[in-house]
Design a protein around this motif. Structure first.
Motif, PDB file in Angstrom:
ATOM      1  N   PHE A  30      22.786   1.496  35.513  1.00  0.00           N
ATOM      2  CA  PHE A  30      21.579   2.304  35.649  1.00  0.00           C
ATOM      3  C   PHE A  30      21.857   3.800  35.552  1.00  0.00           C
ATOM      4  CE2 PHE A  30      20.289  -1.800  37.044  1.00  0.00           C
ATOM      5  CZ  PHE A  30      18.973  -1.901  36.601  1.00  0.00           C
ATOM      6  N   LEU A  31      23.141   4.166  35.414  1.00  0.00           N
ATOM      7  CA  LEU A  31      23.455   5.543  35.035  1.00  0.00           C
ATOM      8  C   LEU A  31      22.807   5.866  33.691  1.00  0.00           C
ATOM      9  CD1 LEU A  31      27.248   5.960  35.895  1.00  0.00           C
ATOM     10  CD2 LEU A  31      25.395   7.391  36.734  1.00  0.00           C
ATOM     11  N   PHE A  32      22.714   4.850  32.834  1.00  0.00           N
ATOM     12  CA  PHE A  32      22.195   5.032  31.484  1.00  0.00           C
ATOM     13  C   PHE A  32      20.767   4.512  31.324  1.00  0.00           C
ATOM     14  CE2 PHE A  32      26.734   3.966  31.525  1.00  0.00           C
ATOM     15  CZ  PHE A  32      27.273   5.131  30.995  1.00  0.00           C
ATOM     16  N   LEU A  33      20.341   3.601  32.209  1.00  0.00           N
ATOM     17  CA  LEU A  33      19.101   2.870  31.965  1.00  0.00           C
ATOM     18  C   LEU A  33      17.941   3.206  32.894  1.00  0.00           C
ATOM     19  CD1 LEU A  33      20.661  -0.683  31.371  1.00  0.00           C
ATOM     20  CD2 LEU A  33      19.943   0.968  29.650  1.00  0.00           C
ATOM     21  N   LEU A  34      18.189   3.935  33.967  1.00  0.00           N
ATOM     22  CA  LEU A  34      17.155   4.101  34.990  1.00  0.00           C
ATOM     23  C   LEU A  34      15.858   4.671  34.422  1.00  0.00           C
ATOM     24  CD1 LEU A  34      16.403   3.817  37.958  1.00  0.00           C
ATOM     25  CD2 LEU A  34      17.308   6.106  38.352  1.00  0.00           C
ATOM     26  N   ASN A  35      15.954   5.649  33.525  1.00  0.00           N
ATOM     27  CA  ASN A  35      14.743   6.262  32.957  1.00  0.00           C
ATOM     28  C   ASN A  35      14.455   5.763  31.545  1.00  0.00           C
ATOM     29  OD1 ASN A  35      16.913   7.624  31.756  1.00  0.00           O
ATOM     30  ND2 ASN A  35      15.682   9.459  31.405  1.00  0.00           N
ATOM     31  N   LYS A  36      15.016   4.587  31.190  1.00  0.00           N
ATOM     32  CA  LYS A  36      14.844   4.075  29.827  1.00  0.00           C
ATOM     33  C   LYS A  36      14.398   2.619  29.788  1.00  0.00           C
ATOM     34  CE  LYS A  36      18.215   7.258  27.808  1.00  0.00           C
ATOM     35  NZ  LYS A  36      18.457   7.986  29.076  1.00  0.00           N
ATOM     36  N   VAL A  37      14.060   2.036  30.929  1.00  0.00           N
ATOM     37  CA  VAL A  37      13.610   0.643  30.968  1.00  0.00           C
ATOM     38  C   VAL A  37      12.335   0.560  31.812  1.00  0.00           C
ATOM     39  CG1 VAL A  37      15.892  -0.371  30.666  1.00  0.00           C
ATOM     40  CG2 VAL A  37      15.095   0.176  32.967  1.00  0.00           C
ATOM     41  N   PRO A  38      11.447  -0.399  31.517  1.00  0.00           N
ATOM     42  CA  PRO A  38      10.226  -0.569  32.323  1.00  0.00           C
ATOM     43  C   PRO A  38      10.559  -1.164  33.691  1.00  0.00           C
ATOM     44  CG  PRO A  38      10.349  -2.254  30.612  1.00  0.00           C
ATOM     45  CD  PRO A  38      11.499  -1.315  30.371  1.00  0.00           C
ATOM     46  N   LEU A  39      10.586  -0.331  34.691  1.00  0.00           N
ATOM     47  CA  LEU A  39      10.997  -0.766  36.030  1.00  0.00           C
ATOM     48  C   LEU A  39      10.024  -1.769  36.641  1.00  0.00           C
ATOM     49  CD1 LEU A  39      12.195   2.684  37.410  1.00  0.00           C
ATOM     50  CD2 LEU A  39      13.620   0.780  36.658  1.00  0.00           C
ATOM     51  N   ASN A  40       8.790  -1.796  36.163  1.00  0.00           N
ATOM     52  CA  ASN A  40       7.819  -2.764  36.688  1.00  0.00           C
ATOM     53  C   ASN A  40       8.179  -4.194  36.269  1.00  0.00           C
ATOM     54  OD1 ASN A  40       6.934  -1.579  34.042  1.00  0.00           O
ATOM     55  ND2 ASN A  40       5.588  -3.360  34.122  1.00  0.00           N
ATOM     56  N   TYR A  41       9.010  -4.361  35.235  1.00  0.00           N
ATOM     57  CA  TYR A  41       9.541  -5.672  34.872  1.00  0.00           C
ATOM     58  C   TYR A  41      10.874  -5.933  35.574  1.00  0.00           C
ATOM     59  CZ  TYR A  41       6.258  -5.936  30.880  1.00  0.00           C
ATOM     60  OH  TYR A  41       5.153  -5.997  30.080  1.00  0.00           O
ATOM     61  N   VAL A  42      11.738  -4.927  35.549  1.00  0.00           N
ATOM     62  CA  VAL A  42      13.108  -5.085  36.038  1.00  0.00           C
ATOM     63  C   VAL A  42      13.155  -5.412  37.532  1.00  0.00           C
ATOM     64  CG1 VAL A  42      15.311  -3.909  36.415  1.00  0.00           C
ATOM     65  CG2 VAL A  42      14.081  -3.588  34.266  1.00  0.00           C
TER      66      VAL A  42
END
Length: 592
Positions: free
Chosen positions: A199-211
């Motif tokens: 999540f260093l790379f993904l926190l602001n690049k994935v739909p957190l409402n799914y994850v």
């Protein structure tokens, strides 16, 4: 009533793809829509279904397209109002007359005098909020803040239930020895730390409402597995993977608060999120007590095993709700409950707060971004600050629970009942800290005030040779240590708000470093074999509380230095007459 039912039930259902999947809402800003469609802008009404979302049924007729001329007139009116709002009334300050104690005015360069007078301590909303904005904030408070509280509750329920199980028969049944308990706790922490790295790379690049809901369901299944363990190594393995699936939760919710709320709204919502932590500690004891009393021995299973199963069922339900409650972020919104206009308003609010939007299309690894982050003060100063934060409380050690059991005069259900006292008090501390931080615009003061009480409590426990009443008093103060955590994380969100990638990466790095420090330090200072008198543990915690308070002033210095550079954005024009500067006139201000 019919319009309310339509907005909260009928319209949200229409926004679901195939009737059950929330998808990304395609909502164009008004000016962007005009550029693409010409002079006619289609503006959705807060009371009508939104038409611009993925999976929109084909063949629907937008009735607003029939009234294009009327909408142009309305748009012109909106533009006129926006223009008036954009004409900032500047406050001019002569730095030559600045007093030394102004250093402690945290929002000196952030809020001008006019804005300060409008901030009423007794109002949940700011006085400048319009009706539409209050309605949006209230929705966000329910969809994001309230749900995050429930989610953190089940997360912490599944985190601390091992302590309640330990004093409810698990120790004897699994043959725990020596420091097995603290080693089991560390396995959870290790799994949590390792799986934060992606999540260093993904926190602001994935739909957190799914994850987030998917991970909730995964750790729920593992919690069921914990009910059927037959050895300590087996439990350690289960705890490692529970920690792995829970890894991004804490970070993700803090990140989402920074996506929707302004700097003087965020701490209270973050504090509400932290209520879940204390409710988790509180209810874990209550649930274990009730389960042990009613289910111990049912189907040949011990009460502590049933506790894991009950916790897992609760987690599954909350995870499913998350798919529909979590809104994403204003520029990548998946909410079925927000109208198009409310999404636009959410974007406008974060723009006013100078919070950069998340962009899913940006590179996962951009060397320029990383170079910028690691040549900046933020990641170093904030990471050390957070290390002190994570080590400034004795709650996670289970010291209070083990001390109560060591008294030898309480039954197992009574021990679990007494475990609910400190988190109950912790909720009071959280509420006070959140309100004071937001409404006084003084986060540094709130942090230092909580740590004074935290320091006193741990010094008493380190001394140990005191009356039993003094020990009760000291343990009742143990949650003051964590009551400042929402203040710290909200402040970090605010400090890094101008760069979305910097905000997410700094959040993950500071959390990994802080949490990893607890993994090895807890083994050194919170050895189960030394309970209930953890001399090293209480002493170390008191030192961290003291260092946290001192380091907060370092953070305050750098924060104010940065905000001073952006004072004009906040309606404040600075000059220094002692250096020969003259007060700028309005024309000069526009040229700045």
């Amino acid at each position: 009533m019919s319009s309310l039912v339509k907005e909260l039930i009928i319209d949200p259902h229409k926004r679901l793809k195939w009737g059950f999947i929330p998808v990304k809402r395609i909502v164009k800003d008004l000016d962007e829509a005009e550029q693409e469609e010409g002079s006619i802008s289609v503006i959705s009404s807060a009371t009508d279904p939104d038409k611009s979302y993925e999976g929109s049924p084909v063949g629907e007729v937008d009735e607003f397209e029939k009234n294009g001329t009327q909408k142009i007139s309305e748009r012109s009116s909106i533009d006129a109002d926006s223009k008036l709002e954009s004409e900032t009334e500047y406050e001019y300050r002569d730095e030559a007359n600045r007093k030394w104690w102004k250093f402690f005015d945290e929002q000196e360069y952030r809020i001008n005098s006019t804005q300060k007078t409008k901030n009423k301590w007794y109002s949940w909303f700011n006085s400048a909020n319009s009706y539409e904005e209050k309605k949006l904030i209230l929705k966000l408070d329910i969809l994001l803040a309230f749900y995050s509280c429930i989610a953190y509750w089940v997360k912490y329920l599944d985190t601390v239930n091992v302590n309640n199980a330990y004093v409810s028969g698990m120790k004897e049944e699994l043959n725990f020895k020596g420091d097995d308990l603290v080693h089991t706790q560390v396995m959870y922490t290790v799994g949590n730390i390792i799986f934060q790295l992606p999540f260093l790379f993904l926190l602001n690049k994935v739909p957190l409402n799914y994850v987030l809901p998917c991970l909730d369901l995964c750790w729920s299944l593992l919690t069921v597995g914990a009910a059927y363990v037959n050895s300590v190594p087996h439990l350690k393995a289960i705890r490692f993977f529970i920690g792995a699936f829970e890894a991004p939760s804490y970070l993700a919710y803090q990140y989402l608060f920074g996506c929707f709320y302004k700097h003087d709204e965020m701490v209270r919502r973050s504090a509400f999120y932290y209520f879940g932590q204390y409710i988790g500690i509180l209810s874990s004891g209550g649930i274990q007590s009730a389960v042990f009393t009613s289910l111990d021995g049912v189907n040949g299973m011990s009460g502590w095993r049933w506790n894991f199963i009950i916790d897992a069922i609760i987690s599954v339900v909350v995870g499913i709700i998350g798919f529909y409650s979590l809104p994403g972020d204003p520029h990548n919104c998946y909410s079925i409950f927000l109208t198009d206009d409310e999404i636009r308003l959410a974007r406008k609010r974060v723009s006013e707060n100078h919070t950069e939007k998340a962009d899913f299309s940006t590179k996962v690894f951009d060397i320029k971004v990383w170079k910028s982050i690691f040549t900046n003060w933020k990641i170093y100063v904030l990471s050390l600050w957070n290390i002190f934060c994570w080590n400034n409380s004795n709650v996670a050690s289970g010291a209070y629970l083990l001390w109560v059991k060591s008294l030898g005069r309480y039954s197992i259900p009574k021990v679990n009942d007494l475990s609910m006292i400190t988190p109950g008090l912790g909720m009071v501390y959280l509420a006070i800290a959140g309100i004071v931080a937001d409404k006084s615009h003084s986060r540094w003061f709130t942090i230092c005030a909580t740590q004074i009480f935290n320091f006193i409590g741990n010094v008493i426990l380190a001394a140990w040779d005191v009356s039993e009443n003094a020990k009760w008093f000291a343990f009742f103060l143990q949650c003051t240590g964590w009551s400042m955590a929402p203040v710290l994380y909200s402040w970090q969100n605010d400090i890094c708000r101008r760069n979305a990638q910097e905000r997410s990466i700094t959040l993950v790095v500071m959390n990994i470093l802080a949490q990893s420090s607890t993994a090895w330090l807890s083994v050194l200072v919170w050895k189960t074999s030394e309970s209930p008198r953890y001399l090293k543990g209480f002493t170390f915690t008191a030192c961290c509380a003291f260092c946290l308070s001192l380091w907060t002033f370092v953070v305050l210095y750098f924060y104010k230095r940065d905000e001073k550079k952006h004072a004009k954005e906040n309606g404040i024009i600075l000059y220094n007459s002692s250096l020969g500067d003259n007060k700028p006139n309005s024309d000069q201000t526009k040229e700045c």
